[in-house]
Design a protein around this motif. Structure first.
Motif, PDB file in Angstrom:
ATOM      1  N   ALA A 177     -45.115  48.566 -30.712  1.00 34.32           N
ATOM      2  CA  ALA A 177     -44.389  49.618 -31.650  1.00 34.32           C
ATOM      3  C   ALA A 177     -43.126  49.745 -31.932  1.00 34.32           C
ATOM      4  N   LEU A 178     -42.709  50.739 -30.206  1.00 29.34           N
ATOM      5  CA  LEU A 178     -41.198  51.154 -30.623  1.00 29.34           C
ATOM      6  C   LEU A 178     -39.885  49.775 -30.775  1.00 29.34           C
ATOM      7  N   TYR A 179     -40.744  48.070 -30.041  1.00 28.33           N
ATOM      8  CA  TYR A 179     -39.483  47.301 -30.372  1.00 28.33           C
ATOM      9  C   TYR A 179     -39.248  46.806 -31.946  1.00 28.33           C
ATOM     10  N   MET A 180     -40.824  47.158 -32.104  1.00 26.10           N
ATOM     11  CA  MET A 180     -40.838  46.599 -33.871  1.00 26.10           C
ATOM     12  C   MET A 180     -39.864  47.271 -34.714  1.00 26.10           C
ATOM     13  N   ALA A 181     -40.068  49.140 -34.064  1.00 25.82           N
ATOM     14  CA  ALA A 181     -39.592  50.223 -35.307  1.00 25.82           C
ATOM     15  C   ALA A 181     -37.805  49.551 -34.007  1.00 25.82           C
ATOM     16  N   ARG A 182     -37.225  49.180 -33.738  1.00 21.21           N
ATOM     17  CA  ARG A 182     -36.283  49.148 -32.999  1.00 21.21           C
ATOM     18  C   ARG A 182     -36.109  50.710 -32.010  1.00 21.21           C
ATOM     19  N   VAL A 183     -36.988  51.694 -31.741  1.00 25.73           N
ATOM     20  CA  VAL A 183     -36.019  52.647 -31.078  1.00 25.73           C
ATOM     21  C   VAL A 183     -36.780  52.633 -30.003  1.00 25.73           C
ATOM     22  N   TYR A 231     -54.162  35.350 -26.438  1.00 23.28           N
ATOM     23  CA  TYR A 231     -54.404  35.857 -27.658  1.00 23.28           C
ATOM     24  C   TYR A 231     -53.052  37.112 -27.072  1.00 23.28           C
ATOM     25  N   PHE A 232     -52.023  37.257 -26.324  1.00 20.48           N
ATOM     26  CA  PHE A 232     -51.124  37.811 -25.231  1.00 20.48           C
ATOM     27  C   PHE A 232     -50.347  37.047 -25.928  1.00 20.48           C
ATOM     28  N   GLN A 233     -50.166  36.093 -24.965  1.00 19.17           N
ATOM     29  CA  GLN A 233     -49.298  34.504 -25.626  1.00 19.17           C
ATOM     30  C   GLN A 233     -48.763  34.499 -27.268  1.00 19.17           C
ATOM     31  N   GLN A 234     -49.698  35.073 -27.716  1.00 16.50           N
ATOM     32  CA  GLN A 234     -49.440  34.879 -29.522  1.00 16.50           C
ATOM     33  C   GLN A 234     -48.276  36.013 -29.741  1.00 16.50           C
ATOM     34  N   SER A 235     -48.752  37.243 -29.655  1.00 14.85           N
ATOM     35  CA  SER A 235     -48.595  38.020 -30.392  1.00 14.85           C
ATOM     36  C   SER A 235     -47.917  38.760 -29.708  1.00 14.85           C
ATOM     37  N   LEU A 236     -47.546  39.175 -28.264  1.00 13.72           N
ATOM     38  CA  LEU A 236     -46.488  40.756 -28.347  1.00 13.72           C
ATOM     39  C   LEU A 236     -45.513  39.667 -27.657  1.00 13.72           C
ATOM     40  N   LYS A 237     -44.648  40.892 -28.137  1.00 14.94           N
ATOM     41  CA  LYS A 237     -43.219  40.313 -28.574  1.00 14.94           C
ATOM     42  C   LYS A 237     -42.327  41.247 -27.105  1.00 14.94           C
ATOM     43  N   VAL A 238     -42.526  42.378 -25.885  1.00 13.89           N
ATOM     44  CA  VAL A 238     -42.160  42.681 -25.745  1.00 13.89           C
ATOM     45  C   VAL A 238     -43.242  43.030 -24.667  1.00 13.89           C
ATOM     46  N   SER A 248     -35.796  38.221 -30.586  1.00 12.56           N
ATOM     47  CA  SER A 248     -34.459  38.245 -31.889  1.00 12.56           C
ATOM     48  C   SER A 248     -33.266  38.648 -31.958  1.00 12.56           C
ATOM     49  N   CYS A 249     -32.740  39.354 -30.361  1.00 15.19           N
ATOM     50  CA  CYS A 249     -31.203  38.855 -30.102  1.00 15.19           C
ATOM     51  C   CYS A 249     -30.885  37.854 -28.435  1.00 15.19           C
ATOM     52  N   LYS A 250     -32.157  37.184 -28.086  1.00 17.51           N
ATOM     53  CA  LYS A 250     -32.499  35.981 -26.783  1.00 17.51           C
ATOM     54  C   LYS A 250     -32.042  37.023 -25.262  1.00 17.51           C
ATOM     55  N   LYS A 251     -31.488  38.523 -25.727  1.00 23.23           N
ATOM     56  CA  LYS A 251     -30.983  39.061 -24.714  1.00 23.23           C
ATOM     57  C   LYS A 251     -32.238  39.511 -23.996  1.00 23.23           C
ATOM     58  N   PRO A 252     -32.526  39.857 -22.356  1.00 24.39           N
ATOM     59  CA  PRO A 252     -33.777  39.700 -21.575  1.00 24.39           C
ATOM     60  C   PRO A 252     -34.152  40.914 -21.958  1.00 24.39           C
ATOM     61  N   ILE A 253     -35.413  40.618 -21.998  1.00 25.28           N
ATOM     62  CA  ILE A 253     -36.354  42.244 -21.884  1.00 25.28           C
ATOM     63  C   ILE A 253     -36.143  42.954 -20.664  1.00 25.28           C
ATOM     64  N   LYS A 254     -36.141  44.015 -20.634  1.00 25.16           N
ATOM     65  CA  LYS A 254     -36.407  44.672 -19.933  1.00 25.16           C
ATOM     66  C   LYS A 254     -37.333  45.683 -19.584  1.00 25.16           C
ATOM     67  N   PHE A 264     -41.567  47.615 -21.396  1.00 27.44           N
ATOM     68  CA  PHE A 264     -40.905  46.381 -21.666  1.00 27.44           C
ATOM     69  C   PHE A 264     -40.537  47.031 -23.370  1.00 27.44           C
ATOM     70  N   TYR A 265     -38.436  46.373 -23.197  1.00 28.43           N
ATOM     71  CA  TYR A 265     -38.037  46.722 -24.493  1.00 28.43           C
ATOM     72  C   TYR A 265     -36.423  45.759 -24.453  1.00 28.43           C
ATOM     73  N   CYS A 266     -36.086  45.723 -25.541  1.00 30.34           N
ATOM     74  CA  CYS A 266     -34.617  45.353 -25.461  1.00 30.34           C
ATOM     75  C   CYS A 266     -33.290  46.799 -25.296  1.00 30.34           C
ATOM     76  N   SER A 267     -32.756  46.340 -24.663  1.00 32.24           N
ATOM     77  CA  SER A 267     -31.747  47.267 -24.638  1.00 32.24           C
ATOM     78  C   SER A 267     -30.598  46.778 -26.066  1.00 32.24           C
ATOM     79  N   ASN A 268     -30.752  45.854 -26.247  1.00 36.10           N
ATOM     80  CA  ASN A 268     -30.105  45.535 -27.074  1.00 36.10           C
ATOM     81  C   ASN A 268     -30.430  45.991 -28.657  1.00 36.10           C
ATOM     82  N   CYS A 269     -31.622  45.663 -28.631  1.00 38.02           N
ATOM     83  CA  CYS A 269     -31.885  45.631 -30.409  1.00 38.02           C
ATOM     84  C   CYS A 269     -32.527  47.914 -30.552  1.00 38.02           C
ATOM     85  N   GLN A 270     -33.143  47.612 -29.667  1.00 37.78           N
ATOM     86  CA  GLN A 270     -33.867  49.018 -29.227  1.00 37.78           C
ATOM     87  C   GLN A 270     -32.811  50.834 -29.082  1.00 37.78           C
ATOM     88  N   VAL A 271     -32.143  50.903 -30.097  1.00 29.08           N
ATOM     89  CA  VAL A 271     -31.585  52.253 -30.247  1.00 29.08           C
ATOM     90  C   VAL A 271     -32.139  53.931 -30.086  1.00 29.08           C
TER      91      VAL A 271
END
Length: 271
Positions: A177-183, A231-238, A248-254, A264-271
């Motif tokens: 949810a945090l990834y989706m909300a970019r937080v 199920y996991f592979q299909q639906s989980l983004k981070v 979204s941005c191709k940078k590695p997930i942290k 797990f999150y994207c340090s580039n997309c989430q602020v």
DNA sequence: CGCTGACCCTGACGGC
DNA sequence: TGCCGTCAGGGTCAGC
């Protein structure tokens, strides 16, 4: 397995043909405890009762009988299996209810973090006393989350996993949810903007609804033993994608640890 | 108050 | 092949 959507799916599965189950004929405990001891009166109280309805509150399954509210929390690895006729007990089977109809339900829980309780109808349910709103109900609104998060310094990920704030958001869906909300998960809760609160609340609802939709198939798959992966592979983004490229941005997930749990999150997309 | 780490328990998995 | 450390989707609690 028991995310809120799966508890909901378990509920639906057990609710099927509930009216033809008949009374509880026999309750069998294969050990005296799970996470806690089974209530002493459990066997005697339940035998002869009829299950009138099954509902869910947070991650609790709630079985309503004539005289009792019977609660079951699945912990990490709890699962119910429906059987017809005679069946051999399997490893980690801890509890079985058999019905007049010849059908029975078996509770299996390898790690035994689950638990059950039996409450006389009309008595207050202590387990529910401090629970926050259901995430999919309108009371869980952006205004609610925004107000509730003022003066809270805790990281937002911990905050949305706090059952006093909102129930049912587990470790996986918190990250999703945090990834989706970019937080960013480490963001101090009180620094959440109104806009972010809006986005986060709708993301939580969306992530859970989506999981709920595929929940049925996830359970079917789960029984097929390999489909949980699908199920996991299909639906989980981070979640569980450390080092892999952000969709979204191709940078590695942290991957970081918060309150002892993986985030797990994207340090580039989430602020 | 908020955070960390320990704890409850077993199984799966990866590295050596 | 087998042993060992690490980790797992839930939740509570003591202690700092």
């Amino acid at each position: 397995m028991p995310e809120l959507p799966e508890v909901e799916t378990v509920k639906l599965g057990l609710s099927k043909n509930l009216e033809t189950l008949g009374r509880i004929e026999q309750v069998k405990l294969f050990r005296k405890d799970l996470r806690f001891e089974f209530p002493k009166k459990m066997k005697n109280a339940l035998e002869g009762q009829k299950i009138l309805s099954i509902s869910r509150r947070a991650k609790y399954l709630v079985f309503e009988t004539q005289d009792y509210v019977w609660l079951c929390h699945l912990g990490m690895t709890g699962a119910w299996r429906q059987e017809t006729g005679d069946h051999q007990k399997q490893p980690h089977d801890h509890f079985r209810v058999s019905f007049e109809s010849g059908r029975s339900w078996v509770y299996r829980d390898p790690r035994r973090f689950g638990y059950m309780d039996l409450i006389k109808k009309g008595s207050s349910i202590v387990w529910f006393e401090h629970l926050g709103p259901e995430p999919l109900e309108s009371s869980f609104s952006s205004e609610y989350l925004f107000q509730k998060s003022r003066n809270k310094k805790a990281p937002i990920k911990n905050f949305i996993m706090d059952q006093k704030v909102v129930v049912g958001v587990g470790n996986i869906y918190a990250s999703e949810a945090l990834y989706m909300a970019r937080v960013k998960p480490s963001k101090a809760s009180h620094r959440l903007t109104r806009k972010q609160a809006e986005l986060l609340v709708s993301s939580i609802k969306m992530v859970l609804k989506k999981a709920l939709k595929s929940g049925g198939s996830s359970i079917r798959d789960y029984k097929n033993a390999d489909a949980e992966m699908g199920y996991f592979q299909q639906s989980l983004k981070v979640y569980d994608r450390a080092g892999k490229p952000c969709f979204s941005c191709k940078k590695p997930i942290k991957k970081i640890t918060q309150a002892g749990r993986s985030t797990f999150y994207c340090s580039n997309c989430q602020v």
